[in-house]
Design an enzyme around this catalytic site. Structure first.
Site, PDB file in Angstrom:
ATOM      1  N   ASP A  17     -57.670  11.381  10.953  1.00 28.96           N
ATOM      2  CA  ASP A  17     -56.824  12.339  10.105  1.00 28.96           C
ATOM      3  C   ASP A  17     -56.121  13.345  11.040  1.00 28.96           C
ATOM      4  OD1 ASP A  17     -58.394  11.007   8.256  1.00 28.96           O
ATOM      5  OD2 ASP A  17     -59.437  12.957   7.457  1.00 28.96           O
TER       6      ASP A  17
ATOM      7  N   ASP B 259     -56.273  11.923  -4.237  1.00 27.12           N
ATOM      8  CA  ASP B 259     -57.162  11.549  -3.095  1.00 27.12           C
ATOM      9  C   ASP B 259     -58.619  11.640  -3.492  1.00 27.12           C
ATOM     10  OD1 ASP B 259     -58.158  11.318  -0.173  1.00 27.12           O
ATOM     11  OD2 ASP B 259     -56.238  11.092   0.176  1.00 27.12           O
TER      12      ASP B 259
ATOM     13  N   ASP C  55     -59.742   3.298   1.623  1.00 25.82           N
ATOM     14  CA  ASP C  55     -60.529   4.017   2.838  1.00 25.82           C
ATOM     15  C   ASP C  55     -61.395   3.096   3.597  1.00 25.82           C
ATOM     16  OD1 ASP C  55     -60.684   6.072   4.771  1.00 25.82           O
ATOM     17  OD2 ASP C  55     -61.060   7.768   3.248  1.00 25.82           O
TER      18      ASP C  55
ATOM     19  N   ARG D 243     -52.841   3.441   8.113  1.00 30.48           N
ATOM     20  CA  ARG D 243     -52.851   4.493   8.743  1.00 30.48           C
ATOM     21  C   ARG D 243     -53.014   3.979  10.426  1.00 30.48           C
ATOM     22  NH1 ARG D 243     -55.405   9.000   6.618  1.00 30.48           N
ATOM     23  NH2 ARG D 243     -56.492   9.131   8.414  1.00 30.48           N
TER      24      ARG D 243
ATOM     25  N   GLY E 245     -56.940   3.484  12.050  1.00 34.43           N
ATOM     26  CA  GLY E 245     -56.426   2.959  13.300  1.00 34.43           C
ATOM     27  C   GLY E 245     -57.608   2.166  14.093  1.00 34.43           C
TER      28      GLY E 245
END
Ligand code: GLA
Length: 408
Positions: A201, A66, A144, A197, A182
């Site tokens: 988180d 990551d 991301d 996603r 989202g």
């Protein structure tokens, strides 16, 4: 992402990775436990532990770096480069090591100018970065959403699509894991990725969210991160029907083995991630994980539910559930002789009995019931069908009983 373009001529085509987005991806990711404190020794020992513990054999094949692998600047050719102190051997050597162990390697970048830790993002460098990852023989990209304010006018959809196209043109099959939190409801537009996603988180907590976290999938971005396991499951009430092979809604990395949950809570967490067809990416330290958590992550029958050929998620069944007390989910299975799975969770009562009228399970073929065997997975208990109700005794607080109906 499947490579759709045939590259011919004199171009050297690196050997392709083996993307199989038909099943939710399984692997390990460094973020939940190590945040940006990663280095090649840790990644190598984690890869080795995946093999030594049996997790790799059970299906966890991706070793995903990551945030934190990068240097703060690009090289003189504009290529992203690893932090040379923490990854002195470079990414190709690390990929070779991981591949040599029979595993695949994932990397992280960002669709903005910066990523979440202010390392260089891929905005404006999508082609170059995808080509760099392919040259390092990377198999998986988590992409991301930070730094997007600086990226100005491009919509998230376009930023994420650009990298998808770049990966397609990279000459290597690289799994595309989109991480847009989202925010803009990617279940409606992110089918060009292999997974996306669904929320901010996850937090290593069974039921306590961080402040401001919203409960449904559609509420706007109040309380971005700190979503507990129960709230993540709650959000899937609206999203389970979007799950489909090749485009998986991602409930974020697993917190099984990170030390905040008891046995029943960890079993519940893993059962729902599997039956809801979320990717199964371990977030714990696999070098030190407990045997109890390992056994949960390696439960073959739960993994089989995740990797079932039908690729259909269970749905929430409101008529069989009582808010804040019991929730029941169900859905079909295809693999082998299994045909149906039910999850019954007690999340608000002392140890209780849960009675499920079979008539309330949509899609269950009740005309064949006499031919079914019912197996309670975590207890390893088998019984034959004996009436109109599935009766589950002694369901403890925060326990989920998973029952698989199989034709005999
Ligand atoms: C975001 C993502 C996390 C993790 C961090 C890294 O918060 O949602 O999963 O990748 O960035 O900085």
């Amino acid at each position: 992402m499947f490579v759709t373009t045939l590259v011919v001529g004199l171009l050297a085509v690196p050997c392709l990775g083996s993307v199989n987005p038909a099943k939710p991806q399984m692997g390990w990711n460094s973020w939940n436990t190590f945040k940006s404190n990663i280095n090649e020794t840790l990644i190598k020992s984690s890869a080795k532990s995946l093999v030594d513990t049996g997790l790799a054999q059970a299906g966890y094949k991706y070793v995903n770096l990551d945030d934190g692998w990068q240097a703060f600047t690009r090289d003189s050719s504009g290529r992203q480069q690893p932090n040379s102190t923490r990854f002195p051997s470079g990414m190709k050597a690390l990929a070779d090591f991981v591949h040599h162990m029979g595993l695949e390697i994932g990397i992280y970048s960002d669709s903005g100018i910066y990523d979440c830790a202010f390392y260089p993002g891929s905005y404006g460098y999508e082609e170059r970065d995808a080509a760099t990852y392919a040259s390092w023989t990377i198999d998986y990209l988590k992409f991301d959403n930070c730094g997007s304010f600086q990226a100005g006018t491009l919509s998230p959809q376009e930023r994420f699509l650009r990298m998808g196209d770049a990966l397609n043109r990279s000459g290597r099959s690289i799994f595309y894991s989109l991480c847009q939190w989202g925010n803009q409801f990617p279940w409606h537009w992110a089918s060009f990725s292999d997974s996306y996603r669904i929320s901010g988180d996850i937090k290593s907590a069974f039921g306590e969210d961080s402040s401001g976290v919203c409960q449904s999938a559609y509420c706007l971005n109040t309380g971005y991160a700190g979503v507990s396991v129960l709230t993540m499951i709650r959000k899937m009430r609206e999203l389970s029907r979007f799950q489909r092979p090749g485009s998986w809604g991602d409930m974020d990395m697993l917190e099984v083995g990170t030390g905040t949950m008891n046995l029943h809570q960890e079993q519940t967490h893993f059962s729902f991630w599997a039956a809801l067809k979320s990717p199964l990416i371990i977030g714990a330290d696999v070098n030190t994980i407990s045997k109890v958590s390992l056994n949960i992550l390696m439960n073959k029958e739960i993994i089989a539910i995740s990797q079932d050929d039908a690729g259909v998620a269970v749905n929430y069944l409101p008529d069989l559930s009582t808010e804040h007390k019991v929730q029941v989910w169900g859905g079909p299975l295809a693999s082998g002789k299994s045909r149906y799975v039910v999850l019954a969770l007690n999340y608000g009562l002392d140890t209780t009995k849960i009675t499920i009228p079979l008539i309330g399970l949509p899609g269950l073929n009740r005309s064949n019931l006499a031919k079914y065997t019912l197996r309670e997975v975590w207890a390893g208990k088998v019984y034959h069908h004996g009436g109109d109700n599935l009766v589950l005794e002694n369901v403890a607080l925060n326990q989920t009983k998973v029952v698989v109906f199989s034709e005999r």
